[in-house]
Write a protein that holds these residues in place. Structure first.
Motif, PDB file in Angstrom:
ATOM      1  N   LYS A 169       0.836  -1.200   0.000  1.00 11.50           N
ATOM      2  CA  LYS A 169       0.000   0.000   0.000  1.00 11.50           C
ATOM      3  C   LYS A 169       0.874   1.255   0.000  1.00 11.50           C
ATOM      4  CE  LYS A 169      -3.796  -2.427   0.332  1.00 11.50           C
ATOM      5  NZ  LYS A 169      -4.772  -2.530  -0.780  1.00 11.50           N
ATOM      6  N   ILE A 170       0.259   2.399  -0.223  1.00  6.19           N
ATOM      7  CA  ILE A 170       0.999   3.661  -0.326  1.00  6.19           C
ATOM      8  C   ILE A 170       1.404   4.163   1.055  1.00  6.19           C
ATOM      9  CG2 ILE A 170       0.798   6.103  -0.966  1.00  6.19           C
ATOM     10  CD1 ILE A 170      -0.964   5.193  -3.291  1.00  6.19           C
ATOM     11  N   LEU A 171       2.685   4.537   1.184  1.00 10.82           N
ATOM     12  CA  LEU A 171       3.201   5.113   2.427  1.00 10.82           C
ATOM     13  C   LEU A 171       3.613   6.560   2.189  1.00 10.82           C
ATOM     14  CD1 LEU A 171       4.169   5.016   5.366  1.00 10.82           C
ATOM     15  CD2 LEU A 171       6.346   4.099   4.530  1.00 10.82           C
ATOM     16  N   LYS A 172       3.052   7.450   3.004  1.00 12.38           N
ATOM     17  CA  LYS A 172       3.418   8.862   2.967  1.00 12.38           C
ATOM     18  C   LYS A 172       4.112   9.235   4.269  1.00 12.38           C
ATOM     19  CE  LYS A 172      -0.643  10.062   0.197  1.00 12.38           C
ATOM     20  NZ  LYS A 172      -1.827  10.944   0.100  1.00 12.38           N
ATOM     21  N   VAL A 173       5.142  10.063   4.145  1.00 16.26           N
ATOM     22  CA  VAL A 173       5.861  10.549   5.318  1.00 16.26           C
ATOM     23  C   VAL A 173       5.566  12.037   5.457  1.00 16.26           C
ATOM     24  CG1 VAL A 173       8.112  10.931   6.368  1.00 16.26           C
ATOM     25  CG2 VAL A 173       7.659   8.814   5.106  1.00 16.26           C
ATOM     26  N   ASN A 174       4.949  12.381   6.575  1.00 16.05           N
ATOM     27  CA  ASN A 174       4.517  13.757   6.806  1.00 16.05           C
ATOM     28  C   ASN A 174       5.495  14.471   7.728  1.00 16.05           C
ATOM     29  OD1 ASN A 174       3.026  16.123   7.575  1.00 16.05           O
ATOM     30  ND2 ASN A 174       1.131  15.056   7.067  1.00 16.05           N
ATOM     31  N   ILE A 175       5.968  15.629   7.277  1.00 14.23           N
ATOM     32  CA  ILE A 175       6.863  16.448   8.096  1.00 14.23           C
ATOM     33  C   ILE A 175       6.301  17.865   8.194  1.00 14.23           C
ATOM     34  CG2 ILE A 175       8.925  15.102   7.556  1.00 14.23           C
ATOM     35  CD1 ILE A 175       9.693  17.252   5.525  1.00 14.23           C
ATOM     36  N   GLU A 176       6.549  18.529   9.308  1.00 12.51           N
ATOM     37  CA  GLU A 176       6.065  19.905   9.484  1.00 12.51           C
ATOM     38  C   GLU A 176       7.105  20.867   8.922  1.00 12.51           C
ATOM     39  OE1 GLU A 176       3.230  20.778  10.238  1.00 12.51           O
ATOM     40  OE2 GLU A 176       2.309  19.434  11.695  1.00 12.51           O
ATOM     41  N   THR A 177       7.043  21.106   7.621  1.00 15.05           N
ATOM     42  CA  THR A 177       8.080  21.944   7.002  1.00 15.05           C
ATOM     43  C   THR A 177       8.093  23.363   7.562  1.00 15.05           C
ATOM     44  OG1 THR A 177       6.585  22.472   5.172  1.00 15.05           O
ATOM     45  CG2 THR A 177       8.099  20.630   4.865  1.00 15.05           C
ATOM     46  N   LYS A 178       6.965  23.827   8.051  1.00 15.80           N
ATOM     47  CA  LYS A 178       6.890  25.173   8.623  1.00 15.80           C
ATOM     48  C   LYS A 178       7.857  25.340   9.790  1.00 15.80           C
ATOM     49  CE  LYS A 178       4.506  29.149   8.728  1.00 15.80           C
ATOM     50  NZ  LYS A 178       4.232  30.014   7.561  1.00 15.80           N
ATOM     51  N   ALA A 179       8.131  24.263  10.498  1.00  9.96           N
ATOM     52  CA  ALA A 179       8.969  24.323  11.695  1.00  9.96           C
ATOM     53  C   ALA A 179      10.383  23.773  11.462  1.00  9.96           C
ATOM     54  CB  ALA A 179       8.303  23.548  12.822  1.00  9.96           C
TER      55      ALA A 179
ATOM     56  N   LEU B 160      15.744  10.460   3.617  1.00 13.76           N
ATOM     57  CA  LEU B 160      15.450   9.288   4.446  1.00 13.76           C
ATOM     58  C   LEU B 160      14.195   8.577   3.962  1.00 13.76           C
ATOM     59  CD1 LEU B 160      16.131  10.333   8.152  1.00 13.76           C
ATOM     60  CD2 LEU B 160      16.958   8.255   7.038  1.00 13.76           C
ATOM     61  N   ALA B 161      13.161   9.358   3.717  1.00 15.39           N
ATOM     62  CA  ALA B 161      11.899   8.776   3.268  1.00 15.39           C
ATOM     63  C   ALA B 161      12.070   8.043   1.946  1.00 15.39           C
ATOM     64  CB  ALA B 161      10.842   9.873   3.131  1.00 15.39           C
ATOM     65  N   GLU B 162      12.783   8.654   1.022  1.00 14.25           N
ATOM     66  CA  GLU B 162      13.020   8.025  -0.278  1.00 14.25           C
ATOM     67  C   GLU B 162      13.842   6.749  -0.126  1.00 14.25           C
ATOM     68  OE1 GLU B 162      14.035  10.116  -4.283  1.00 14.25           O
ATOM     69  OE2 GLU B 162      15.952   9.599  -3.346  1.00 14.25           O
ATOM     70  N   ASN B 163      14.904   6.811   0.651  1.00 18.90           N
ATOM     71  CA  ASN B 163      15.790   5.649   0.822  1.00 18.90           C
ATOM     72  C   ASN B 163      15.096   4.484   1.518  1.00 18.90           C
ATOM     73  OD1 ASN B 163      17.888   7.021  -0.414  1.00 18.90           O
ATOM     74  ND2 ASN B 163      18.815   7.710   1.514  1.00 18.90           N
ATOM     75  N   CYS B 164      14.089   4.787   2.329  1.00 16.96           N
ATOM     76  CA  CYS B 164      13.371   3.737   3.052  1.00 16.96           C
ATOM     77  C   CYS B 164      12.130   3.246   2.311  1.00 16.96           C
ATOM     78  CB  CYS B 164      12.995   4.227   4.452  1.00 16.96           C
ATOM     79  SG  CYS B 164      14.427   4.502   5.533  1.00 16.96           S
ATOM     80  N   GLY B 165      11.940   3.725   1.102  1.00 10.06           N
ATOM     81  CA  GLY B 165      10.880   3.189   0.270  1.00 10.06           C
ATOM     82  C   GLY B 165       9.524   3.857   0.386  1.00 10.06           C
ATOM     83  N   ALA B 166       9.478   5.038   0.998  1.00 11.30           N
ATOM     84  CA  ALA B 166       8.195   5.757   1.064  1.00 11.30           C
ATOM     85  C   ALA B 166       7.802   6.230  -0.331  1.00 11.30           C
ATOM     86  CB  ALA B 166       8.301   6.946   2.012  1.00 11.30           C
ATOM     87  N   ASP B 167       6.513   6.355  -0.544  1.00  8.94           N
ATOM     88  CA  ASP B 167       6.003   6.779  -1.847  1.00  8.94           C
ATOM     89  C   ASP B 167       5.884   8.292  -1.955  1.00  8.94           C
ATOM     90  OD1 ASP B 167       5.218   4.059  -3.034  1.00  8.94           O
ATOM     91  OD2 ASP B 167       4.234   4.029  -1.077  1.00  8.94           O
ATOM     92  N   TYR B 168       5.568   8.937  -0.838  1.00 11.59           N
ATOM     93  CA  TYR B 168       5.352  10.394  -0.833  1.00 11.59           C
ATOM     94  C   TYR B 168       6.045  11.043   0.354  1.00 11.59           C
ATOM     95  CZ  TYR B 168       1.527  10.350  -4.302  1.00 11.59           C
ATOM     96  OH  TYR B 168       0.770  10.222  -5.441  1.00 11.59           O
ATOM     97  N   ILE B 169       6.435  12.298   0.163  1.00  5.97           N
ATOM     98  CA  ILE B 169       6.774  13.188   1.260  1.00  5.97           C
ATOM     99  C   ILE B 169       5.678  14.248   1.291  1.00  5.97           C
ATOM    100  CG2 ILE B 169       8.278  14.656  -0.173  1.00  5.97           C
ATOM    101  CD1 ILE B 169       9.114  13.766   3.446  1.00  5.97           C
ATOM    102  N   LYS B 170       5.162  14.542   2.482  1.00  4.85           N
ATOM    103  CA  LYS B 170       4.037  15.479   2.624  1.00  4.85           C
ATOM    104  C   LYS B 170       4.435  16.596   3.572  1.00  4.85           C
ATOM    105  CE  LYS B 170      -0.960  15.437   3.494  1.00  4.85           C
ATOM    106  NZ  LYS B 170      -2.148  14.582   3.728  1.00  4.85           N
ATOM    107  N   THR B 171       3.948  17.816   3.311  1.00  6.75           N
ATOM    108  CA  THR B 171       4.555  18.984   3.944  1.00  6.75           C
ATOM    109  C   THR B 171       3.948  19.438   5.265  1.00  6.75           C
ATOM    110  OG1 THR B 171       3.121  20.408   2.609  1.00  6.75           O
ATOM    111  CG2 THR B 171       5.328  19.934   1.754  1.00  6.75           C
ATOM    112  N   ALA B 172       2.801  18.939   5.659  1.00  2.00           N
ATOM    113  CA  ALA B 172       2.188  19.476   6.878  1.00  2.00           C
ATOM    114  C   ALA B 172       1.057  18.590   7.367  1.00  2.00           C
ATOM    115  CB  ALA B 172       1.660  20.890   6.630  1.00  2.00           C
ATOM    116  N   THR B 173       0.777  18.681   8.662  1.00  3.82           N
ATOM    117  CA  THR B 173      -0.371  17.989   9.245  1.00  3.82           C
ATOM    118  C   THR B 173      -1.583  18.902   9.358  1.00  3.82           C
ATOM    119  OG1 THR B 173       0.241  18.604  11.503  1.00  3.82           O
ATOM    120  CG2 THR B 173       1.160  16.542  10.631  1.00  3.82           C
ATOM    121  N   GLY B 174      -1.351  20.208   9.221  1.00  2.63           N
ATOM    122  CA  GLY B 174      -2.413  21.175   9.474  1.00  2.63           C
ATOM    123  C   GLY B 174      -2.413  21.657  10.912  1.00  2.63           C
ATOM    124  N   PHE B 175      -1.452  21.155  11.702  1.00  2.00           N
ATOM    125  CA  PHE B 175      -1.355  21.511  13.119  1.00  2.00           C
ATOM    126  C   PHE B 175      -0.823  22.932  13.289  1.00  2.00           C
ATOM    127  CE2 PHE B 175      -1.667  20.159  17.386  1.00  2.00           C
ATOM    128  CZ  PHE B 175      -0.583  20.624  18.101  1.00  2.00           C
TER     129      PHE B 175
END
Length: 245
Positions: A128-138, A150-165
């Motif tokens: 299934k699709i794995l996304k890695v979410n990071i708080e780029t704002k911080a 790291l996310a790419e090397n570990c096989g994640a499909d997406y990097i995502k920029t925020a949780t909305g927090f």
């Protein structure tokens, strides 16, 4: 700048992950949200673990993927808990798992711990699709780059920029993040999340190179686009192609 060429509302919806992570929502409200998602056929819905089975029931027979979150919104849960949650969500019907990277580990440059966690969750998610979410704002730019690598090397499909927090990024901050990801993790896909509540901003984000958009306002974005491009009929004034005498 040449804007992204969106042909119709169906294509626009295919780029949007329609999101509702409101932790105060009741089941009847979630049902309404899922029916709206079904109406416009978004790429996916992003919902809390509580409602994955409900989404599986309501969205059955559609192409809409079901996404849910692990470690939301701060990523502080221990690795075993995150992996177990990811596995459980897949069993319940989730198609996409969005894990929040441990913010403290990233700030402290504990890359071995992050790598171990990512690999365990990648294994739990399976195909299934794995996304890695990071708080780029911080984060500093070098921290964003290291997280994406790291996310790419570990096989994640997406990097995502925020949780909305946190408060959403400005368009220029989002473009900067896209440039960083494309340079340092060129194989990973990019999802920009937060602050995207109109077609103009969505178009700018796609033009800048994002693969997907996460938005609580997906329904409004697509419906406004439909009103502008598909529901407005203009009858052209008759003309002749020769000069009148």
């Amino acid at each position: 700048m040449v804007l992204y060429n969106i042909k119709n509302s169906k294509e626009l919806a295919s780029y949007i992950n329609y999101t509702n992570l409101n932790n105060m929502i009741a089941e009847n409200e979630m049902r309404e949200f899922l029916e709206k998602a079904k109406e416009l056929n978004f790429n996916s819905v992003v919902i809390s673990p509580t409602f994955v089975e409900l989404a599986k029931e309501i969205l059955d027979g559609t192409d809409i993927k079901i996404g849910s979150v692990v470690g939301f919104p701060l990523g502080f849960e221990d690795t075993a808990s995150k992996a177990a949650t990811a596995s459980s969500l897949i069993e319940k019907g989730a198609d996409e798992i969005e894990m929040v990277l441990n913010f403290s580990w990233l700030k402290d440059e504990k890359y071995e711990l992050l790598e171990n966690e990512l690999k365990q969750i990648r294994q739990a998610v399976g195909d299934k699709i794995l996304k890695v979410n990071i708080e780029t704002k911080a984060l500093e730019d070098y921290e964003k780059a290291n997280a994406a690598k790291l996310a790419e090397n570990c096989g994640a499909d997406y990097i995502k920029t925020a949780t909305g927090f946190l408060s959403p990024n400005h368009i220029y901050e989002n473009v900067n993040d896209i440039n960083i990801f494309q340079k340092h993790a060129p194989k990973i896909k990019i999802e920009i999340n937060g602050g995207i509540n109109d077609y103009k901003t969505a178009n700018q984000i796609l033009t800048a190179g994002a693969d997907k958009i996460g938005s609580d306002f997906g329904y409004e974005i697509v419906n406004r686009y439909k009103d502008l491009r598909e529901n407005t009929q203009v009858t052209p004034k008759p003309i002749t192609l020769t000069k009148k005498d």
